[in-house]
Design a protein around this motif. Structure first.
Motif, PDB file in Angstrom:
ATOM      1  N   GLY A   1       0.852  -1.019  -0.230  1.00 29.61           N
ATOM      2  CA  GLY A   1      -0.202   0.223   0.307  1.00 29.61           C
ATOM      3  C   GLY A   1       0.980   0.885  -0.075  1.00 29.61           C
ATOM      4  O   GLY A   1       0.376   2.541  -0.091  1.00 29.61           O
ATOM      5  N   ASN A   2       1.486   1.499   0.474  1.00 32.45           N
ATOM      6  CA  ASN A   2       3.411   2.119   0.638  1.00 32.45           C
ATOM      7  C   ASN A   2       3.398   2.930  -0.517  1.00 32.45           C
ATOM      8  O   ASN A   2       3.549   3.676  -1.271  1.00 32.45           O
ATOM      9  CB  ASN A   2       3.859   2.343   2.303  1.00 32.45           C
ATOM     10  CG  ASN A   2       3.307   2.180   3.311  1.00 32.45           C
ATOM     11  OD1 ASN A   2       1.852   2.798   3.454  1.00 32.45           O
ATOM     12  ND2 ASN A   2       4.093   1.756   4.184  1.00 32.45           N
ATOM     13  N   TRP A   3       3.746   1.297  -0.768  1.00 37.42           N
ATOM     14  CA  TRP A   3       4.513   1.609  -2.786  1.00 37.42           C
ATOM     15  C   TRP A   3       3.020   2.074  -3.493  1.00 37.42           C
ATOM     16  O   TRP A   3       3.595   2.961  -4.566  1.00 37.42           O
ATOM     17  CB  TRP A   3       4.690   0.195  -2.888  1.00 37.42           C
ATOM     18  CG  TRP A   3       5.075   0.064  -4.537  1.00 37.42           C
ATOM     19  CD1 TRP A   3       7.007   0.258  -4.875  1.00 37.42           C
ATOM     20  CD2 TRP A   3       4.618  -0.524  -5.302  1.00 37.42           C
ATOM     21  NE1 TRP A   3       6.490  -0.005  -6.282  1.00 37.42           N
ATOM     22  CE2 TRP A   3       5.806  -0.122  -6.339  1.00 37.42           C
ATOM     23  CE3 TRP A   3       3.479  -0.482  -6.158  1.00 37.42           C
ATOM     24  CZ2 TRP A   3       5.258  -0.652  -8.273  1.00 37.42           C
ATOM     25  CZ3 TRP A   3       2.960  -0.732  -7.141  1.00 37.42           C
ATOM     26  CH2 TRP A   3       3.821  -0.756  -8.081  1.00 37.42           C
ATOM     27  N   VAL A   4       1.942   1.852  -3.213  1.00 39.15           N
ATOM     28  CA  VAL A   4       0.719   2.405  -4.029  1.00 39.15           C
ATOM     29  C   VAL A   4       1.388   3.948  -4.308  1.00 39.15           C
ATOM     30  O   VAL A   4       1.460   4.473  -4.720  1.00 39.15           O
ATOM     31  CB  VAL A   4      -0.624   2.135  -3.876  1.00 39.15           C
ATOM     32  CG1 VAL A   4      -1.324   1.909  -4.507  1.00 39.15           C
ATOM     33  CG2 VAL A   4      -0.270   0.774  -4.638  1.00 39.15           C
ATOM     34  N   ILE A   5       1.460   4.052  -2.473  1.00 39.15           N
ATOM     35  CA  ILE A   5       1.055   6.164  -2.896  1.00 39.15           C
ATOM     36  C   ILE A   5       2.466   6.616  -3.008  1.00 39.15           C
ATOM     37  O   ILE A   5       2.057   7.715  -4.377  1.00 39.15           O
ATOM     38  CB  ILE A   5       0.852   6.358  -0.926  1.00 39.15           C
ATOM     39  CG1 ILE A   5      -0.028   5.769  -0.429  1.00 39.15           C
ATOM     40  CG2 ILE A   5       0.744   7.917  -0.809  1.00 39.15           C
ATOM     41  CD1 ILE A   5      -0.318   5.716   0.482  1.00 39.15           C
ATOM     42  N   GLU A   6       3.505   5.953  -3.280  1.00 39.71           N
ATOM     43  CA  GLU A   6       4.348   6.673  -3.752  1.00 39.71           C
ATOM     44  C   GLU A   6       4.210   6.615  -5.019  1.00 39.71           C
ATOM     45  O   GLU A   6       4.915   7.221  -5.946  1.00 39.71           O
ATOM     46  CB  GLU A   6       5.699   5.673  -3.206  1.00 39.71           C
ATOM     47  CG  GLU A   6       7.281   6.505  -4.386  1.00 39.71           C
ATOM     48  CD  GLU A   6       8.560   5.517  -3.734  1.00 39.71           C
ATOM     49  OE1 GLU A   6       9.458   5.800  -4.433  1.00 39.71           O
ATOM     50  OE2 GLU A   6       7.898   4.489  -2.384  1.00 39.71           O
ATOM     51  N   GLN A   7       3.917   5.116  -5.615  1.00 38.41           N
ATOM     52  CA  GLN A   7       4.105   5.738  -7.410  1.00 38.41           C
ATOM     53  C   GLN A   7       2.673   6.010  -7.533  1.00 38.41           C
ATOM     54  O   GLN A   7       3.240   6.242  -9.001  1.00 38.41           O
ATOM     55  CB  GLN A   7       3.670   4.390  -7.954  1.00 38.41           C
ATOM     56  CG  GLN A   7       4.652   3.039  -7.474  1.00 38.41           C
ATOM     57  CD  GLN A   7       6.433   3.009  -7.711  1.00 38.41           C
ATOM     58  OE1 GLN A   7       6.376   3.751  -9.819  1.00 38.41           O
ATOM     59  NE2 GLN A   7       7.221   4.046  -7.474  1.00 38.41           N
ATOM     60  N   SER A   8       1.866   6.950  -6.855  1.00 35.99           N
ATOM     61  CA  SER A   8       1.175   7.390  -7.577  1.00 35.99           C
ATOM     62  C   SER A   8       1.253   8.919  -7.343  1.00 35.99           C
ATOM     63  O   SER A   8       0.865   9.967  -8.447  1.00 35.99           O
ATOM     64  CB  SER A   8      -0.315   7.244  -6.152  1.00 35.99           C
ATOM     65  OG  SER A   8      -1.278   5.830  -6.604  1.00 35.99           O
ATOM     66  N   CYS A   9       2.293   9.005  -6.683  1.00 41.55           N
ATOM     67  CA  CYS A   9       2.559  10.617  -6.573  1.00 41.55           C
ATOM     68  C   CYS A   9       3.846  10.791  -7.848  1.00 41.55           C
ATOM     69  O   CYS A   9       3.903  11.622  -8.328  1.00 41.55           O
ATOM     70  CB  CYS A   9       3.368  11.134  -5.775  1.00 41.55           C
ATOM     71  SG  CYS A   9       2.322  11.335  -3.870  1.00 41.55           S
ATOM     72  N   ALA A  10       4.698   9.630  -7.568  1.00 42.71           N
ATOM     73  CA  ALA A  10       5.548   9.707  -9.467  1.00 42.71           C
ATOM     74  C   ALA A  10       4.787   9.609  -9.998  1.00 42.71           C
ATOM     75  O   ALA A  10       4.994  10.222 -11.284  1.00 42.71           O
ATOM     76  CB  ALA A  10       6.076   8.226  -9.169  1.00 42.71           C
ATOM     77  N   PHE A  11       3.429   9.060 -10.478  1.00 49.49           N
ATOM     78  CA  PHE A  11       2.522   9.252 -11.952  1.00 49.49           C
ATOM     79  C   PHE A  11       2.401  11.231 -11.922  1.00 49.49           C
ATOM     80  O   PHE A  11       1.760  11.354 -13.016  1.00 49.49           O
ATOM     81  CB  PHE A  11       1.347   8.527 -12.179  1.00 49.49           C
ATOM     82  CG  PHE A  11       0.278   8.666 -13.253  1.00 49.49           C
ATOM     83  CD1 PHE A  11       0.435   8.123 -14.156  1.00 49.49           C
ATOM     84  CD2 PHE A  11      -0.557   9.077 -13.031  1.00 49.49           C
ATOM     85  CE1 PHE A  11       0.257   7.926 -15.634  1.00 49.49           C
ATOM     86  CE2 PHE A  11      -1.804   9.291 -13.663  1.00 49.49           C
ATOM     87  CZ  PHE A  11      -0.906   8.711 -14.973  1.00 49.49           C
ATOM     88  N   ILE A  12       1.802  11.306 -10.808  1.00 49.46           N
ATOM     89  CA  ILE A  12       1.271  12.911 -10.954  1.00 49.46           C
ATOM     90  C   ILE A  12       2.594  13.576 -11.834  1.00 49.46           C
ATOM     91  O   ILE A  12       1.754  14.230 -12.452  1.00 49.46           O
ATOM     92  CB  ILE A  12       0.646  13.254  -9.843  1.00 49.46           C
ATOM     93  CG1 ILE A  12      -0.361  12.208  -8.805  1.00 49.46           C
ATOM     94  CG2 ILE A  12       0.492  14.730  -9.661  1.00 49.46           C
ATOM     95  CD1 ILE A  12      -1.216  12.458  -7.600  1.00 49.46           C
ATOM     96  N   SER A  13       3.649  13.606 -10.836  1.00 47.89           N
ATOM     97  CA  SER A  13       4.970  14.290 -10.954  1.00 47.89           C
ATOM     98  C   SER A  13       4.964  14.000 -13.133  1.00 47.89           C
ATOM     99  O   SER A  13       5.078  15.151 -13.881  1.00 47.89           O
ATOM    100  CB  SER A  13       5.774  13.756 -10.396  1.00 47.89           C
ATOM    101  OG  SER A  13       7.216  14.544 -11.056  1.00 47.89           O
ATOM    102  N   GLU A  14       5.183  12.127 -12.789  1.00 43.56           N
ATOM    103  CA  GLU A  14       5.210  12.543 -14.966  1.00 43.56           C
ATOM    104  C   GLU A  14       4.324  12.939 -15.510  1.00 43.56           C
ATOM    105  O   GLU A  14       4.171  13.223 -16.191  1.00 43.56           O
ATOM    106  CB  GLU A  14       5.377  10.759 -14.982  1.00 43.56           C
ATOM    107  CG  GLU A  14       5.722  10.131 -16.126  1.00 43.56           C
ATOM    108  CD  GLU A  14       5.863   9.179 -16.477  1.00 43.56           C
ATOM    109  OE1 GLU A  14       6.838   8.541 -17.268  1.00 43.56           O
ATOM    110  OE2 GLU A  14       6.007   8.245 -15.449  1.00 43.56           O
ATOM    111  N   TYR A  15       2.547  13.001 -15.074  1.00 40.89           N
ATOM    112  CA  TYR A  15       2.020  13.454 -16.015  1.00 40.89           C
ATOM    113  C   TYR A  15       1.902  14.909 -16.443  1.00 40.89           C
ATOM    114  O   TYR A  15       2.297  15.389 -17.269  1.00 40.89           O
ATOM    115  CB  TYR A  15      -0.279  13.212 -15.401  1.00 40.89           C
ATOM    116  CG  TYR A  15      -0.873  13.461 -16.326  1.00 40.89           C
ATOM    117  CD1 TYR A  15      -1.440  12.674 -17.006  1.00 40.89           C
ATOM    118  CD2 TYR A  15      -0.398  15.323 -16.316  1.00 40.89           C
ATOM    119  CE1 TYR A  15      -2.274  12.592 -18.273  1.00 40.89           C
ATOM    120  CE2 TYR A  15      -2.285  15.417 -16.804  1.00 40.89           C
ATOM    121  CZ  TYR A  15      -3.153  14.521 -17.777  1.00 40.89           C
ATOM    122  OH  TYR A  15      -3.533  14.521 -18.298  1.00 40.89           O
TER     123      TYR A  15
END
Length: 329
Positions: free
Chosen positions: A145-159
């Motif tokens: 779950g913590n990985w999902v939060i981190e990767q979601s933030c990474a996606f926001i940044s990449e988008y």
């Protein structure tokens, strides 16, 4: 009386244990097998009690369960899934897909929901309905779950880097993950690492998770809200639907469960429920998301009712990150 004995044992774990002046709270899972109903020899009794104990863990730990022959296949499946989950995160067996969230009035892209996918090289694609409960029971859901939060933030940044504009992303939070005392710190670190505006991260919690312990829920939500993160109640209408606590929780959005949307053409009362939920949300100043939108009739009805956001196969299924970035506008 094994039931009475189990309850007495569990009471011992209600108080903390002290080791070198450190305080520890432990849970207790008990499996019970009885002679001669469960088995007629000692080794089988112990084996079956062990099977019942695993079932107690599956049911949320901190409880006791009596053995039943039907548990054999369930426990076998549980142990198999536990093995498949072992080191799955480190081996990159998980990935995030993103499903578009659509503005109900303009039908333009409004955000995305992050959805976890588990592809095992031997077992193939594994459904979240199969691996999430096991991850919850074993504690593996915390790093995942913590990985999902981190990767979601990474996606926001990449988008943002690719499109020039930010996009909000919704993330599902499990019961065990929500109970972490440092959840707000985990979220804050991910937001800061990727330089993300906190309002772009939306956390989705089910009613059942939020109603487990009202005081703890309120405290946890307040800490998260202080960061600026948005809070959504997922699958609204299928759980407690307590209007009293809905007013107390600092939430921003209600997400209507897809079971109401998918069945509303054939069951008229579901339209009435949808109308009531939207009306309630508007009266309380909350936004409304409808999931499970699969045809133009549903789109038109939800637009007429004043729904804010739509999600479903009518617009798009969940997509891999790369495909979302190149094909969704």
């Amino acid at each position: 009386d094994p039931e009475k004995m189990a309850e007495q044992l569990m009471q011992l774990f209600e108080e903390p244990f002290y080791v070198s002046e450190h305080e520890f709270f432990l849970s207790c899972s008990i499996g019970i097998a009885q002679y001669p109903e469960s088995a007629d020899n000692g080794s089988e009794l112990i084996k079956n009690a062990d099977t019942a104990m695993y079932r107690a863990k599956q049911d949320g730990k901190n409880g006791y369960t009596f053995y039943h022959p039907s548990m054999e296949s369930e426990v076998t499946d549980f142990l198999r899934m536990k093995t498949l989950l072992h080191n799955a995160l480190e081996k990159d067996f998980f990935t995030l897909y993103f499903q578009p969230l659509i503005d109900a009035q303009t039908l333009s892209l409004k955000g995305a929901e992050a959805l976890l996918r588990f592809h095992h090289p031997d077992a193939g694609e594994i459904s979240p309905q199969d691996f999430i409960p096991v991850a919850e029971a074993t504690g593996a859901i915390l790093p995942i779950g913590n990985w999902v939060i981190e990767q979601s933030c990474a996606f926001i940044s990449e988008y943002r880097a690719k499109k020039g504009v930010p996009i909000p992303v919704s993330v599902n939070i499990s019961a065990k993950q929500f109970s972490q005392k440092n959840l707000d710190q985990i979220i804050s670190q991910a937001l800061n690492h990727y330089d993300i505006d906190a309002q772009l991260l939306h956390l989705e919690l089910t009613e059942s998770v939020m109603m487990e312990d009202i005081d703890i829920t309120l405290s946890q939500l307040e800490k998260i809200k202080e960061l600026g993160v948005k809070i959504s109640i997922d699958d609204f209408g299928t759980g407690y639907s307590s209007f009293e606590y809905l007013g107390r929780f600092p939430v921003d959005t209600i997400k209507i469960d897809k079971s109401f949307i998918l069945g509303m053409h054939k069951e008229a009362h579901k339209k009435s429920i949808i109308m009531a939920i939207i009306s309630l949300a508007k009266a309380m100043g909350l936004a409304v998301v409808a999931e499970g939108v699969e045809d133009d009739k549903a789109v038109q009805f939800l637009q007429d009712m004043g729904c804010d956001t739509l999600q479903g196969f009518y617009f798009n299924k969940a997509l891999p990150k790369e495909l979302f970035l190149t094909s969704v506008n």
